[in-house]
Scaffold this motif. Sequence first.
Motif, PDB file in Angstrom:
ATOM      1  N   CYS A  34     -10.400 -28.947  49.963  1.00  0.00           N
ATOM      2  CA  CYS A  34      -9.466 -28.250  49.071  1.00  0.00           C
ATOM      3  C   CYS A  34      -9.161 -29.082  47.822  1.00  0.00           C
ATOM      4  N   TYR A  38     -12.673 -27.747  45.858  1.00  0.00           N
ATOM      5  CA  TYR A  38     -12.125 -26.521  45.286  1.00  0.00           C
ATOM      6  C   TYR A  38     -11.111 -26.780  44.170  1.00  0.00           C
ATOM      7  N   LEU A  40      -7.909 -27.440  44.359  1.00  0.00           N
ATOM      8  CA  LEU A  40      -6.684 -26.682  44.575  1.00  0.00           C
ATOM      9  C   LEU A  40      -5.464 -27.596  44.471  1.00  0.00           C
ATOM     10  N   ASP A  41      -4.339 -27.020  44.074  1.00  0.00           N
ATOM     11  CA  ASP A  41      -3.057 -27.738  43.966  1.00  0.00           C
ATOM     12  C   ASP A  41      -2.170 -27.252  45.102  1.00  0.00           C
ATOM     13  N   PRO A  45      -0.047 -22.172  45.039  1.00  0.00           N
ATOM     14  CA  PRO A  45      -1.004 -21.274  45.699  1.00  0.00           C
ATOM     15  C   PRO A  45      -1.476 -20.177  44.743  1.00  0.00           C
ATOM     16  N   THR A  46      -2.756 -19.903  44.765  1.00  0.00           N
ATOM     17  CA  THR A  46      -3.323 -18.844  43.921  1.00  0.00           C
ATOM     18  C   THR A  46      -3.990 -17.815  44.830  1.00  0.00           C
ATOM     19  N   GLU A 121     -11.637 -21.426  50.012  1.00  0.00           N
ATOM     20  CA  GLU A 121     -11.658 -21.721  48.583  1.00  0.00           C
ATOM     21  C   GLU A 121     -10.463 -21.111  47.870  1.00  0.00           C
ATOM     22  N   GLY A 124      -6.882 -22.206  50.765  1.00  0.00           N
ATOM     23  CA  GLY A 124      -6.739 -23.562  51.270  1.00  0.00           C
ATOM     24  C   GLY A 124      -6.980 -23.609  52.765  1.00  0.00           C
ATOM     25  N   TYR A 147      -1.409 -25.341  51.482  1.00  0.00           N
ATOM     26  CA  TYR A 147      -0.354 -24.968  50.547  1.00  0.00           C
ATOM     27  C   TYR A 147       1.023 -25.193  51.181  1.00  0.00           C
TER      28      TYR A 147
END
Length: 660
Positions: A34, A38, A40-41, A45-46, A121, A124, A147
């Motif tokens: 993640c 990917y 990701l933060d 969350p997206t 992806e 998470g 997340y």
Amino acid sequence: MLDTDDHFRLIEKAVLSGSDRSDASWRTESWARCLQDYKLDPSRPTLIDLSSKEMRTEREFFDNDIALATGELETTLTMIEGGGYSAHIANRNGVIISERRSRDSTFYCGSDRIGAVWTEEVGGTNGIGTALKNLAPTAVYLTDHFYADLTGQACAAAPFFGPDGNVLGVINLSTRNPGLPQLAHRVVFGIAQITADRLETSYFRNFYRKFYTMTINVEQRSPTIFAIDSDFRIVGATKNARNLFKIDDSAIGSRSIWGVFEKIRGNPTIDYLCEALRELRQLGSSKLVDVSLKRPISAPQAQTSVSISKSIKAKSVRKITTLAECAGDDPSMKRNIDILKRVFGCGLHVLLLGETGVGKDTLTRALHYESVRAVGPFVAFNCSAVPDTLIDSELFGYSGGAFTGASKEGNAGRIVEADKGTLFLDEIGDMPLQLQTRLLRFLETQEVMPLGSGKVRTVDVQVVAATHQNLHEKVAAGTFRQDLFYRLAGTIVNLPALRERTDLITIIHNLLEQISDEGPVAVDEKAMSHLLAHPWPGNIRELRNVLTRAARLAEGGIIRSDDLMLAPVPLQTEAPSPKLAQKVASEASASSARLPIRVHGDATERGPVSSKTAASHAEREAILSAIDSHGSDAVACADALGISRATLYRKLKQYNLSLR
């Protein structure tokens, strides 16, 4: 729910600490993907929800009946009543396509709704996405999520696999209960796996509902099931069965179950084994495994909450090919069928000659089921598929205790099994010479005496033998008895190769009707030209495989050239038709001036060239002449040349020409 900063530090510490060998290593690996792959933060969350239009596509992608899965969810919810869990089905793309909510909505996870995308992806570390990533059951408990906003919920997910062994979807049980005991979640995790196993088994049994199913009880959680036909051929295997017994796609439809397990002595029938079989020994192992064999399901199960998908119905009721379908619109095949219908059952044996894959077995079955012998059995015996040492006992039978290792009950043999019916001897050219004598005697007397028995039995069978080999050459070489050849050759029928038939388009359409399980499938013009131009060295068997694959790949029910994936096979040499041969001969004499110029040192001259080169050049000129006269009319061009449209398209491809 964990504070966002604290959760981020927890993730960062786990990922940066290096190798994680704890029970939570799967979680650390997912967190690393993640963060690093990917990008990701964990604080942002997206999540994605699909539109109604997009959902229609995702449901179509789930090519099994959603109702079957949803019915299983109902059963699962009764097992975890009161836990606040809801149950979901996600497809192999990680999209939730069905759900059953808990009666108590207090702990409902609003993010786990129909249309939500839960690939790793996007979502998470989560049950659905991580289970799909690892193809393994996954329990994500509170802070296991990537997340921070999801650390107040828990989910238990288990993938289930389709009849082809590929992942089909995921069972997901989730709740938003920050005070949930981890032990309770582990129990629910086990239920998720049980549900996935049940669902996988249901899909497999429904898909192969017209076949016998053999369940192997091994120390594995996942279902281990084979689908087999009445001849003990493996026609399907679950993912776990494929893995444990090393069954790949090439084995499906061709390998016998006795190539996996030691064969039962006495050759009992498959219906007898449904009652008596309890254990088998794997080849190369001394260990016995518990097994159970079930008969085919003859009709859909009466379940109001379960509907059988169209694709399962279509695949499960494949009918026997008729003589009319074997004949098609090809004049030579129609003549063959007419001859066979007249002589079949009159006391003459039949010998079918033709390349591999032309449909000798299919034609013989059609003859049997459309004759007076249809009330008797149809028995097929492949002389090349049985070891030389076993052909005698398998074909002629043996009495109990006739030799070391023989069954106490004995074995009637395939000839006796075919009494009052039809015996199909495939690949007769591979029968060992010493056994040809026994077969010849039977054909002359219609009497058979099993090994070790002094009793002679008279048997009434119609024998059809078949081979792709040149028996005249084998007779000349002394490897096939001449008297056996003439005894079998009461009627000799040569089946044309697919490239020689004039009704290839009709055959294509007929096959598409048989294999299309999700509505009509058409072929666009370019794809059809490729199909007609291909030489089909594997004949109808190859064509069926190509069309079956293409029908599954086709978008919108239209097969295009990209869907065919034809193997590059050199065009096979074929004799030209009389018309084309005449045109080639006349063209050859007039085309010497157009032959390539050959240069020798300082001298330049025309020819001489090889006869093969001259014939090819003349043939090309003849085809060009026909195109000049008839333009893009393929039928007129083919008629002018005296060849079929299929041959015309192959010639166009061979000489890099096209219709105008």
